[in-house]
Write a protein that holds these residues in place. Structure first.
Motif, PDB file in Angstrom:
ATOM      1  N   GLY A 159     -21.232  31.600  -6.349  1.00 49.58           N
ATOM      2  CA  GLY A 159     -20.794  32.495  -5.145  1.00 49.58           C
ATOM      3  C   GLY A 159     -20.166  33.858  -5.570  1.00 49.58           C
ATOM      4  N   MET A 160     -19.566  34.091  -6.756  1.00 48.49           N
ATOM      5  CA  MET A 160     -19.255  35.215  -7.183  1.00 48.49           C
ATOM      6  C   MET A 160     -20.348  36.227  -7.253  1.00 48.49           C
ATOM      7  SD  MET A 160     -15.983  35.536  -7.267  1.00 48.49           S
ATOM      8  CE  MET A 160     -15.585  36.849  -8.059  1.00 48.49           C
ATOM      9  N   LEU A 161     -21.383  35.987  -7.606  1.00 49.85           N
ATOM     10  CA  LEU A 161     -22.664  36.503  -8.093  1.00 49.85           C
ATOM     11  C   LEU A 161     -23.159  37.004  -6.594  1.00 49.85           C
ATOM     12  CD1 LEU A 161     -23.435  36.779 -11.084  1.00 49.85           C
ATOM     13  CD2 LEU A 161     -25.670  36.134 -10.182  1.00 49.85           C
ATOM     14  N   ALA A 162     -23.086  36.132  -5.716  1.00 50.12           N
ATOM     15  CA  ALA A 162     -23.684  36.217  -4.366  1.00 50.12           C
ATOM     16  C   ALA A 162     -22.846  37.240  -3.525  1.00 50.12           C
ATOM     17  CB  ALA A 162     -24.175  34.988  -3.642  1.00 50.12           C
ATOM     18  N   ALA A 163     -21.476  37.222  -3.787  1.00 49.97           N
ATOM     19  CA  ALA A 163     -20.806  38.009  -2.801  1.00 49.97           C
ATOM     20  C   ALA A 163     -20.732  39.532  -3.484  1.00 49.97           C
ATOM     21  CB  ALA A 163     -19.148  37.461  -2.987  1.00 49.97           C
ATOM     22  N   ASN A 164     -21.034  39.713  -4.702  1.00 48.77           N
ATOM     23  CA  ASN A 164     -20.959  41.170  -5.230  1.00 48.77           C
ATOM     24  C   ASN A 164     -21.929  41.892  -4.322  1.00 48.77           C
ATOM     25  OD1 ASN A 164     -20.861  42.995  -7.191  1.00 48.77           O
ATOM     26  ND2 ASN A 164     -22.491  42.316  -8.590  1.00 48.77           N
ATOM     27  N   GLY A 165     -21.358  43.032  -4.313  1.00 47.52           N
ATOM     28  CA  GLY A 165     -21.702  43.987  -2.955  1.00 47.52           C
ATOM     29  C   GLY A 165     -22.749  44.879  -3.467  1.00 47.52           C
ATOM     30  N   ASN A 166     -23.288  45.051  -4.667  1.00 45.38           N
ATOM     31  CA  ASN A 166     -24.128  46.064  -4.944  1.00 45.38           C
ATOM     32  C   ASN A 166     -25.533  45.922  -4.651  1.00 45.38           C
ATOM     33  OD1 ASN A 166     -25.022  48.355  -6.238  1.00 45.38           O
ATOM     34  ND2 ASN A 166     -24.633  47.953  -8.208  1.00 45.38           N
ATOM     35  N   ASN A 167     -25.935  46.283  -3.623  1.00 50.36           N
ATOM     36  CA  ASN A 167     -27.216  46.090  -3.028  1.00 50.36           C
ATOM     37  C   ASN A 167     -27.741  44.728  -2.915  1.00 50.36           C
ATOM     38  OD1 ASN A 167     -27.903  48.867  -2.880  1.00 50.36           O
ATOM     39  ND2 ASN A 167     -28.486  48.929  -5.002  1.00 50.36           N
ATOM     40  N   SER A 168     -26.807  43.709  -2.656  1.00 49.32           N
ATOM     41  CA  SER A 168     -26.956  42.421  -2.697  1.00 49.32           C
ATOM     42  C   SER A 168     -28.062  41.960  -3.542  1.00 49.32           C
ATOM     43  CB  SER A 168     -27.639  42.197  -1.075  1.00 49.32           C
ATOM     44  OG  SER A 168     -26.520  42.576  -0.191  1.00 49.32           O
ATOM     45  N   SER A 169     -27.874  42.265  -4.720  1.00 49.65           N
ATOM     46  CA  SER A 169     -28.897  41.812  -5.839  1.00 49.65           C
ATOM     47  C   SER A 169     -28.424  40.251  -6.154  1.00 49.65           C
ATOM     48  CB  SER A 169     -28.830  42.844  -6.982  1.00 49.65           C
ATOM     49  OG  SER A 169     -27.568  42.803  -7.512  1.00 49.65           O
ATOM     50  N   GLY A 170     -27.018  39.997  -6.241  1.00 52.03           N
ATOM     51  CA  GLY A 170     -26.701  38.731  -6.546  1.00 52.03           C
ATOM     52  C   GLY A 170     -27.120  37.658  -5.657  1.00 52.03           C
ATOM     53  N   LEU A 171     -26.862  38.039  -4.356  1.00 53.44           N
ATOM     54  CA  LEU A 171     -27.592  36.987  -3.212  1.00 53.44           C
ATOM     55  C   LEU A 171     -29.117  37.143  -3.378  1.00 53.44           C
ATOM     56  CD1 LEU A 171     -26.777  35.379  -1.002  1.00 53.44           C
ATOM     57  CD2 LEU A 171     -27.135  37.586   0.562  1.00 53.44           C
ATOM     58  N   LEU A 172     -29.696  37.843  -3.665  1.00 54.69           N
ATOM     59  CA  LEU A 172     -31.433  37.816  -3.860  1.00 54.69           C
ATOM     60  C   LEU A 172     -31.522  36.932  -5.090  1.00 54.69           C
ATOM     61  CD1 LEU A 172     -32.607  41.387  -3.083  1.00 54.69           C
ATOM     62  CD2 LEU A 172     -32.809  39.205  -1.627  1.00 54.69           C
ATOM     63  N   LEU A 173     -30.779  37.108  -6.188  1.00 61.56           N
ATOM     64  CA  LEU A 173     -30.887  36.198  -7.384  1.00 61.56           C
ATOM     65  C   LEU A 173     -30.553  34.809  -7.162  1.00 61.56           C
ATOM     66  CD1 LEU A 173     -31.548  36.121 -10.505  1.00 61.56           C
ATOM     67  CD2 LEU A 173     -28.999  36.503 -10.690  1.00 61.56           C
TER      68      LEU A 173
END
Length: 111
Positions: free
Chosen positions: A46-60
């Motif tokens: 959840g923290m990774l997905a909420a990271n705002g830098n180019n939504s790379s965490g959400l894509l991962l």
């Protein structure tokens, strides 16, 4: 001119609140989905997905979750996830209205 700056500050506050609400709801939806899929450390995802830098965490997260079918979710969690998705949409509306209002106010002031 002073009231335009005040109005711009109000729109900026609305945009910030909308952005924070959207990020929080993305975190919540990701945690619920990761727990339902049986991924280890759903709060970390959840923290990774909420990271705002180019939504790379959400894509991962979206790429990594394909291996895990969603089989351990009940009706209550589905309803909660739908509420969180709607709240994220409302946060995006606040963000958009605040950003557009801020741009219009600053254009009128001449900054």
């Amino acid at each position: 001119m002073e009231w335009r700056i005040t109005l711009a500050a109000i729109f900026a506050a609305v945009a910030i609140v909308g952005a924070m609400e959207t990020i929080y709801q993305i975190y919540q939806v990701t945690v619920i989905d990761a727990a339902a899929r049986g991924l280890k450390h759903p709060k970390l995802w959840g923290m990774l997905a909420a990271n705002g830098n180019n939504s790379s965490g959400l894509l991962l997260y979206l790429i990594g979750r394909r291996k895990y079918p969603r089989n351990a979710i009940d009706i209550k969690q589905l309803q909660l996830m739908d509420k969180k998705k709607k709240a994220a949409g409302i946060g995006l509306v606040f963000l958009a209205v605040g950003a557009i209002g801020l741009v219009v106010c600053l254009a009128r002031v001449g900054l």
